[in-house]
Design a protein around this motif. Sequence first.
Motif, PDB file in Angstrom:
ATOM      1  N   MET A   1       0.924  -1.200   0.119  1.00 41.89           N
ATOM      2  CA  MET A   1      -0.051  -0.035   0.025  1.00 41.89           C
ATOM      3  C   MET A   1       0.765   1.292  -0.020  1.00 41.89           C
ATOM      4  N   ARG A   2       1.248   1.701  -1.150  1.00 39.56           N
ATOM      5  CA  ARG A   2       2.412   2.461  -1.431  1.00 39.56           C
ATOM      6  C   ARG A   2       2.227   3.837  -0.588  1.00 39.56           C
ATOM      7  N   HIS A   3       1.132   4.539  -0.523  1.00 34.74           N
ATOM      8  CA  HIS A   3       0.610   5.736   0.027  1.00 34.74           C
ATOM      9  C   HIS A   3       0.714   5.700   1.754  1.00 34.74           C
TER      10      HIS A   3
ATOM     11  N   TRP B   1       3.083  -3.112   4.133  1.00 38.32           N
ATOM     12  CA  TRP B   1       2.723  -4.343   3.209  1.00 38.32           C
ATOM     13  C   TRP B   1       1.633  -4.850   3.913  1.00 38.32           C
ATOM     14  N   ILE B   2       0.371  -5.364   3.147  1.00 45.22           N
ATOM     15  CA  ILE B   2      -0.908  -5.860   3.742  1.00 45.22           C
ATOM     16  C   ILE B   2      -1.251  -7.151   3.115  1.00 45.22           C
ATOM     17  N   ASN B   3      -1.763  -8.133   3.833  1.00 47.57           N
ATOM     18  CA  ASN B   3      -2.108  -9.406   3.302  1.00 47.57           C
ATOM     19  C   ASN B   3      -3.558  -9.374   4.255  1.00 47.57           C
ATOM     20  N   ARG B   4      -4.596  -8.919   3.349  1.00 46.92           N
ATOM     21  CA  ARG B   4      -5.931  -9.376   3.437  1.00 46.92           C
ATOM     22  C   ARG B   4      -6.549 -10.599   4.373  1.00 46.92           C
ATOM     23  N   ASP B   5      -5.849 -11.700   3.604  1.00 50.69           N
ATOM     24  CA  ASP B   5      -6.464 -13.088   3.949  1.00 50.69           C
ATOM     25  C   ASP B   5      -5.654 -13.282   5.570  1.00 50.69           C
ATOM     26  N   LEU B   6      -4.507 -12.904   5.872  1.00 46.68           N
ATOM     27  CA  LEU B   6      -4.005 -13.220   7.010  1.00 46.68           C
ATOM     28  C   LEU B   6      -4.318 -12.227   7.859  1.00 46.68           C
ATOM     29  N   ARG B   7      -4.956 -11.042   7.643  1.00 47.41           N
ATOM     30  CA  ARG B   7      -5.226  -9.987   8.371  1.00 47.41           C
ATOM     31  C   ARG B   7      -4.175  -9.607   9.056  1.00 47.41           C
ATOM     32  N   ILE B   8      -3.140  -9.097   8.286  1.00 46.97           N
ATOM     33  CA  ILE B   8      -1.957  -8.467   8.892  1.00 46.97           C
ATOM     34  C   ILE B   8      -1.128  -7.798   8.096  1.00 46.97           C
ATOM     35  N   ALA B   9      -0.458  -6.478   8.671  1.00 49.17           N
ATOM     36  CA  ALA B   9       0.063  -5.317   7.866  1.00 49.17           C
ATOM     37  C   ALA B   9       1.718  -5.284   8.577  1.00 49.17           C
TER      38      ALA B   9
ATOM     39  N   VAL C   1      -4.356 -14.778  13.508  1.00 48.91           N
ATOM     40  CA  VAL C   1      -4.855 -13.542  14.031  1.00 48.91           C
ATOM     41  C   VAL C   1      -6.446 -14.080  13.853  1.00 48.91           C
ATOM     42  N   PRO C   2      -7.109 -13.691  15.104  1.00 51.26           N
ATOM     43  CA  PRO C   2      -8.649 -14.059  15.233  1.00 51.26           C
ATOM     44  C   PRO C   2      -9.385 -13.221  13.746  1.00 51.26           C
ATOM     45  N   GLU C   3     -10.456 -14.027  13.492  1.00 51.04           N
ATOM     46  CA  GLU C   3     -11.153 -13.570  12.514  1.00 51.04           C
ATOM     47  C   GLU C   3     -11.762 -12.025  12.487  1.00 51.04           C
ATOM     48  N   THR C   4     -11.803 -11.496  13.656  1.00 48.66           N
ATOM     49  CA  THR C   4     -12.422 -10.274  14.161  1.00 48.66           C
ATOM     50  C   THR C   4     -11.353  -9.259  14.243  1.00 48.66           C
ATOM     51  N   ASP C   5     -10.218  -9.561  13.797  1.00 52.09           N
ATOM     52  CA  ASP C   5      -9.130  -8.815  14.251  1.00 52.09           C
ATOM     53  C   ASP C   5      -8.102  -8.481  13.043  1.00 52.09           C
ATOM     54  N   PHE C   6      -7.294  -7.468  12.958  1.00 50.37           N
ATOM     55  CA  PHE C   6      -6.232  -6.913  12.157  1.00 50.37           C
ATOM     56  C   PHE C   6      -5.084  -6.607  12.840  1.00 50.37           C
ATOM     57  N   VAL C   7      -3.767  -7.278  12.586  1.00 43.69           N
ATOM     58  CA  VAL C   7      -2.702  -6.629  13.322  1.00 43.69           C
ATOM     59  C   VAL C   7      -1.796  -6.083  12.253  1.00 43.69           C
TER      60      VAL C   7
ATOM     61  N   ARG D   1      -7.425   2.314  12.016  1.00 40.70           N
ATOM     62  CA  ARG D   1      -9.053   2.364  11.533  1.00 40.70           C
ATOM     63  C   ARG D   1      -9.179   3.068  10.290  1.00 40.70           C
ATOM     64  N   GLU D   2      -8.436   4.122   9.847  1.00 40.58           N
ATOM     65  CA  GLU D   2      -8.515   4.889   8.397  1.00 40.58           C
ATOM     66  C   GLU D   2      -8.055   3.703   7.499  1.00 40.58           C
ATOM     67  N   ILE D   3      -6.965   2.998   7.732  1.00 39.56           N
ATOM     68  CA  ILE D   3      -6.351   2.060   6.891  1.00 39.56           C
ATOM     69  C   ILE D   3      -7.431   0.915   6.789  1.00 39.56           C
ATOM     70  N   LEU D   4      -8.324   0.574   7.937  1.00 41.83           N
ATOM     71  CA  LEU D   4      -9.096  -0.661   7.722  1.00 41.83           C
ATOM     72  C   LEU D   4     -10.345  -0.134   6.886  1.00 41.83           C
ATOM     73  N   ASN D   5     -10.713   1.232   6.928  1.00 40.24           N
ATOM     74  CA  ASN D   5     -11.654   1.737   6.160  1.00 40.24           C
ATOM     75  C   ASN D   5     -11.388   1.656   4.706  1.00 40.24           C
ATOM     76  N   GLU D   6     -10.098   1.998   4.394  1.00 43.77           N
ATOM     77  CA  GLU D   6      -9.638   2.048   2.906  1.00 43.77           C
ATOM     78  C   GLU D   6      -9.447   0.555   2.656  1.00 43.77           C
ATOM     79  N   LEU D   7      -9.505  -0.298   3.074  1.00 41.62           N
ATOM     80  CA  LEU D   7      -9.485  -1.766   2.599  1.00 41.62           C
ATOM     81  C   LEU D   7     -10.887  -2.523   2.755  1.00 41.62           C
TER      82      LEU D   7
END
Length: 92
Positions: free
Chosen positions: A8-10, A14-22, A44-50, A64-70
């Motif tokens: 996510m250049r801006h 480095w983001i992985n949506r499936d693993l819910r980790i950045a 990572v629990p299915e309700t979380d993003f690390v 939270r802003e990043i999660l909204n963008e995703l």
Amino acid sequence: MSRGFTLMRHRMLWINRDLRIAFSYEAARDHGAGWLTHALAERVPETDFVFHFSQVPANTQVCREILNELAMPYLTPYVRVGALRVGGAERD
């Protein structure tokens, strides 16, 4: 970085949506392979993003802003700062 991660250049993350980790660019660059392997092994629990950073963000609301963008605003963000958990203690 690969393994399903996209840059996510801006945000310089480095983001992985499936693993819910950045990983911030700095965290991925500054830590050793053992730290990265350990961080990737976290379930990572299915309700979380690390989010892994080298330093605590000035404002953690950015997660939270990043999660909204995703299009994942329903997940709970957790921040990890360059620490490796070893038997209850944390070490770099």
